[in-house]
Design an enzyme around this catalytic site. Structure first.
Site, PDB file in Angstrom:
ATOM      1  N   GLU A 176       0.481   2.517  -1.557  1.00 13.20           N
ATOM      2  CA  GLU A 176       0.391   2.627  -3.010  1.00 13.20           C
ATOM      3  C   GLU A 176       0.012   4.043  -3.429  1.00 13.20           C
ATOM      4  O   GLU A 176      -0.971   4.279  -4.143  1.00 13.20           O
ATOM      5  CB  GLU A 176      -0.602   1.601  -3.569  1.00 13.20           C
ATOM      6  CG  GLU A 176      -0.151   0.166  -3.377  1.00 13.20           C
ATOM      7  CD  GLU A 176      -1.051  -0.857  -4.030  1.00 13.20           C
ATOM      8  OE1 GLU A 176      -0.583  -1.957  -4.341  1.00 13.20           O
ATOM      9  OE2 GLU A 176      -2.261  -0.548  -4.222  1.00 13.20           O
ATOM     10  N   GLU A 333       3.945  -6.398  -1.318  1.00 18.40           N
ATOM     11  CA  GLU A 333       2.715  -7.098  -1.689  1.00 18.40           C
ATOM     12  C   GLU A 333       2.946  -7.921  -2.942  1.00 18.40           C
ATOM     13  O   GLU A 333       3.571  -7.454  -3.900  1.00 18.40           O
ATOM     14  CB  GLU A 333       1.580  -6.110  -2.014  1.00 18.40           C
ATOM     15  CG  GLU A 333       0.967  -5.384  -0.866  1.00 18.40           C
ATOM     16  CD  GLU A 333      -0.227  -4.549  -1.316  1.00 18.40           C
ATOM     17  OE1 GLU A 333      -0.843  -4.914  -2.346  1.00 18.40           O
ATOM     18  OE2 GLU A 333      -0.520  -3.535  -0.672  1.00 18.40           O
TER      19      GLU A 333
END
Length: 715
Positions: A176, A333
């Site tokens: 991320e 995710e």
């Protein structure tokens, strides 16, 4: 100070119309004829006896891939230059023995305590000068040459050690990127920003012109005078802010490229990715520009609570699929149930776990993974759900996980197919998102993402398949291009939209569009600026609305935030709707300019989802692409299509909390089966997948009731 490779890497954004290499598809390592299913796996949080139970439960659930080692730098390198790979060797071998592949992280997402103790200059700095401390995650400057040196050393050590490990199928670069450290205002960032600006503008004269620095005596005479937009007495320069946002996105992208360069050199046959965050709450990274820098697209998405959550998920999955160019991508995710970082974190309702996963698959995901495998017992995310929750494998969540694993196994034929293009495009632009929400605007109430979602939901309500299209992608294949609040319109984008209408197709634009150029400078001559000629209207001034002072339109639509005073309408422009009350009563509100077989529509007010439906219904009378699909059951079902060489896969996602009957022809895959009449009873929040022969549904004709029915579908 040299910023490692920064200058050479920040090149122009690759055109979205160019097909870039996609090694997942080419090599087939990640697909291998099956949908991938798994999670972030953090065995370092657990004793070894738990590892063996994990293997048993993973096999029970059908897990076949995990992302490993994401936050393990402190264990892999406990002291500078001292490596401990013993536990990672063991778990890699154990996973391989049990038939589970590994997407191995470079582990650079969060530096270990010793690194920030020895080199505190790697810590990021906020706009007000606060230095962020370690103790959380991502406490590093994207432009820090010191951090880059240590991160690349770790990346190389991992690549060299596991290059030939049979469990390794992909590299997971960092994690991320930019989630918490995108905007750094340190001296490292200032120096790198100047380098970026010199590349972009070449001369200070060009920069001063772009930023309009004659205003407030901001004219720059030397590059060293330029700083990031740190906290200032009042409003900061808009051009400076926009360029710093571009620079910050590019700076984190540069780190991605640096790690990728190491991986390509050491493991040229192993594809790599990084998990994007294409979602409602992440607006600051231009992921369209990142696509050429990964071998395949991956994304993280977390369900938005409440009634609009399902459509919000569909919107961002749709955009991700189009960022990937219709090719398969990796859902890296999402959550099995509750997250832990909102003010209120409700669990998922029955059916939502499967629905959310299959909606992503419909929009192109060939992998469905979660954060995380086993819910943590300690740390900042211990209340974030996992595939194995605190309650253990006897829980409802784990039973749902096992059921999803079986469902994905039955959908294996879908693997490798591509999203089938819709006939309608909804244009998404990161820079318009950034700039339209800036300070010093006519109102603080405008929300770009809310406006786009309203139009997306209106299209779904009418049963219209739509592609959420990044602004740089080609419009050529679309009959209708809907561009809500397209605020930043450079001249080249204006010409592209004009070409749509000139070629006999249709554009729908909304308020606050076409207002500024690529430097956030206003197009002069009246609004909607760059689009004024295309739309055939001139707006003299904006009329934002005070709270609790809505304005009605003659059609019944209601504006609550924004209206505009249209003072000129060209002779070939039709007024579709007018303002019904307030100071603008009787004035044009919605217009349409025809040009041959094409047209351009302008909506000058925030008429929300209900008003958007009315506009689209009006256009559907002579725009076939805006007539709904019978499979949508009058908008209660979202229709998503993937197409392989011989088969189309039609995903039918129930948008409601009620059972919906849909009549189909084709073979139902997975858990939901049709009866002998071909009718499917879609339970609340359920998804069905229908396999049809290639070509079925590719074309359609409108029936007497105006509903498009693709071939093979019974009314």
């Amino acid at each position: 100070m040299h910023v490692h490779g920064f200058c050479s890497r920040l090149d122009a954004v690759t055109s979205m119309t160019t097909e870039t290499p996609y090694r997942w598809v080419k090599d087939g390592a990640l697909g291998a004829g099956r949908l991938r299913f798994g999670a972030d796996y953090n065995p370092e949080q657990w004793p070894r006896d738990v590892w063996h139970e994990d293997m048993r439960l993973m096999r029970e659930a059908g897990v076949n891939v995990v992302s490993l080692g994401i936050f393990s730098w402190a264990l892999l390198e406990p002291r500078p230059g001292e490596w401990d790979f013993s536990w990672l060797d063991e778990i890699m071998d154990l996973l391989h023995t049990h038939g589970i592949d590994v997407d191995l992280a470079t582990a650079t997402a969060s530096p270990p305590p010793w690194l920030t103790r020895l080199h505190p200059q790697v810590l990021p700095q906020t706009a007000d000068g606060t230095v962020l401390s370690p103790g959380s995650r991502q406490h590093w400057r994207p432009t820090s040459p010191v951090f880059r040196e240590y991160a690349l050393r770790l990346t190389r050590a991992l690549a060299e050690r596991y290059a030939s490990h049979p469990a390794l199928i992909a590299w997971h670069i960092s994690n991320e990127l930019g989630c918490h450290n995108l905007y750094d205002y340190s001296d490292d960032a200032a120096q790198a920003f100047r380098v970026w600006l010199q590349q972009r503008y070449g001369t200070l004269d060009a920069l001063n012109d772009a930023w309009g620095t004659a205003f407030w005596s901001q004219h720059y005479g030397a590059w060293d005078e330029i700083l990031p937009p740190r906290v200032a007495p009042t409003q900061r320069n808009p051009g400076q802010q926009l360029d710093f946002e571009r620079f910050s996105s590019d700076a984190v992208r540069d780190h991605l490229r640096a790690e990728a360069e190491v991986l390509r050199a050491v493991t040229p046959d192993v594809p790599y990715t990084t998990n994007f965050m294409v979602a409602q709450n992440v607006r600051d990274i231009d992921y369209a520009s990142w696509v050429p820098d990964v071998d395949f697209v991956s994304n993280d998405h977390y369900l938005r609570p409440g009634e609009l959550g399902r459509d919000d998920l569909s919107f961002w999955a749709n955009l991700t699929g189009n960022l990937a160019g219709g090719r398969p991508w990796f859902l890296m995710e999402h959550a099995t149930s509750a997250v832990n970082w909102r003010e209120v974190n409700p669990p998922k309702r029955p059916g939502e776990l499967v629905r959310d996963a299959l909606t992503h698959v419909g929009h192109g995901a060939d992998a469905v993974c979660y954060f995380q495998w086993r819910q943590s017992r300690a740390g900042g995310e211990r209340y974030h759900s996992g595939m194995v929750p605190h309650a253990g494998p006897t829980s409802r969540v784990f039973r749902d996980v096992v059921a999803l694993g079986a469902e994905l196994g039955a959908l294996a034929p879908v693997t490798g197919s591509r999203r089938e293009k819709a006939r309608v495009a909804l244009v998404f632009d990161y820079e318009s998102w950034w700039v339209s929400g800036r300070d010093s605007h006519p109102t603080d109430a405008l929300q770009y993402d809310v406006e786009l979602l309203a139009w997306y939901r209106a299209l779904l309500d009418l049963g219209i398949r739509v592609d959420v299209l990044p602004v740089g992608a080609s419009f050529d294949d679309y009959e209708v291009v809907v561009a809500p609040m397209l605020h930043v319109v450079p001249d080249a984008l204006r010409r592209r939209l004009e070409d749509v209408v000139r070629s006999g197709r249709h554009v729908v634009a909304t308020y606050f569009s076409g207002i500024v150029d690529q430097h956030d400078r206003v197009w002069l001559g009246g609004y909607p600026g760059a689009l004024r000629s295309l739309l055939g209207v001139t707006v003299e001034e904006f009329v934002p609305l005070l709270p609790d002072a809505p304005v009605a339109l003659a059609s019944g639509a209601v504006a609550t935030t924004w209206t505009e005073r249209i003072v000129h309408v060209a002779g070939d422009v039709e007024v579709l709707d007018t303002y019904a009350d307030g100071d603008l009563a009787g004035a044009p509100a919605v217009t349409r300019r025809r040009a041959g077989d094409g047209s351009a529509v302008y909506v000058s007010a925030d008429i929300a989802r209900e008003g958007a439906r009315g506009v689209l219904r009006a256009l559907a009378a002579d725009v076939d692409a805006l007539r709904g699909d019978a499979l949508s059951a009058e908008g209660r079902v979202e229709v998503i299509v993937r197409a392989g060489e011989d088969t189309r896969y039609v995903f039918l996602a129930n948008r409601t909390d009620e059972t919906v009957l849909v009549e189909v022809d084709g073979d139902a895959l997975g858990a939901i089966r049709s009866d002998e009449t071909g009718a499917l009873a879609l339970a609340p929040r359920a998804v069905a997948v229908i396999a049809q022969a290639a070509g079925a549904g590719a074309s359609a004709e409108a029936g007497a009731d105006g509903i498009r029915r693709p071939a093979g579908i019974r009314a």
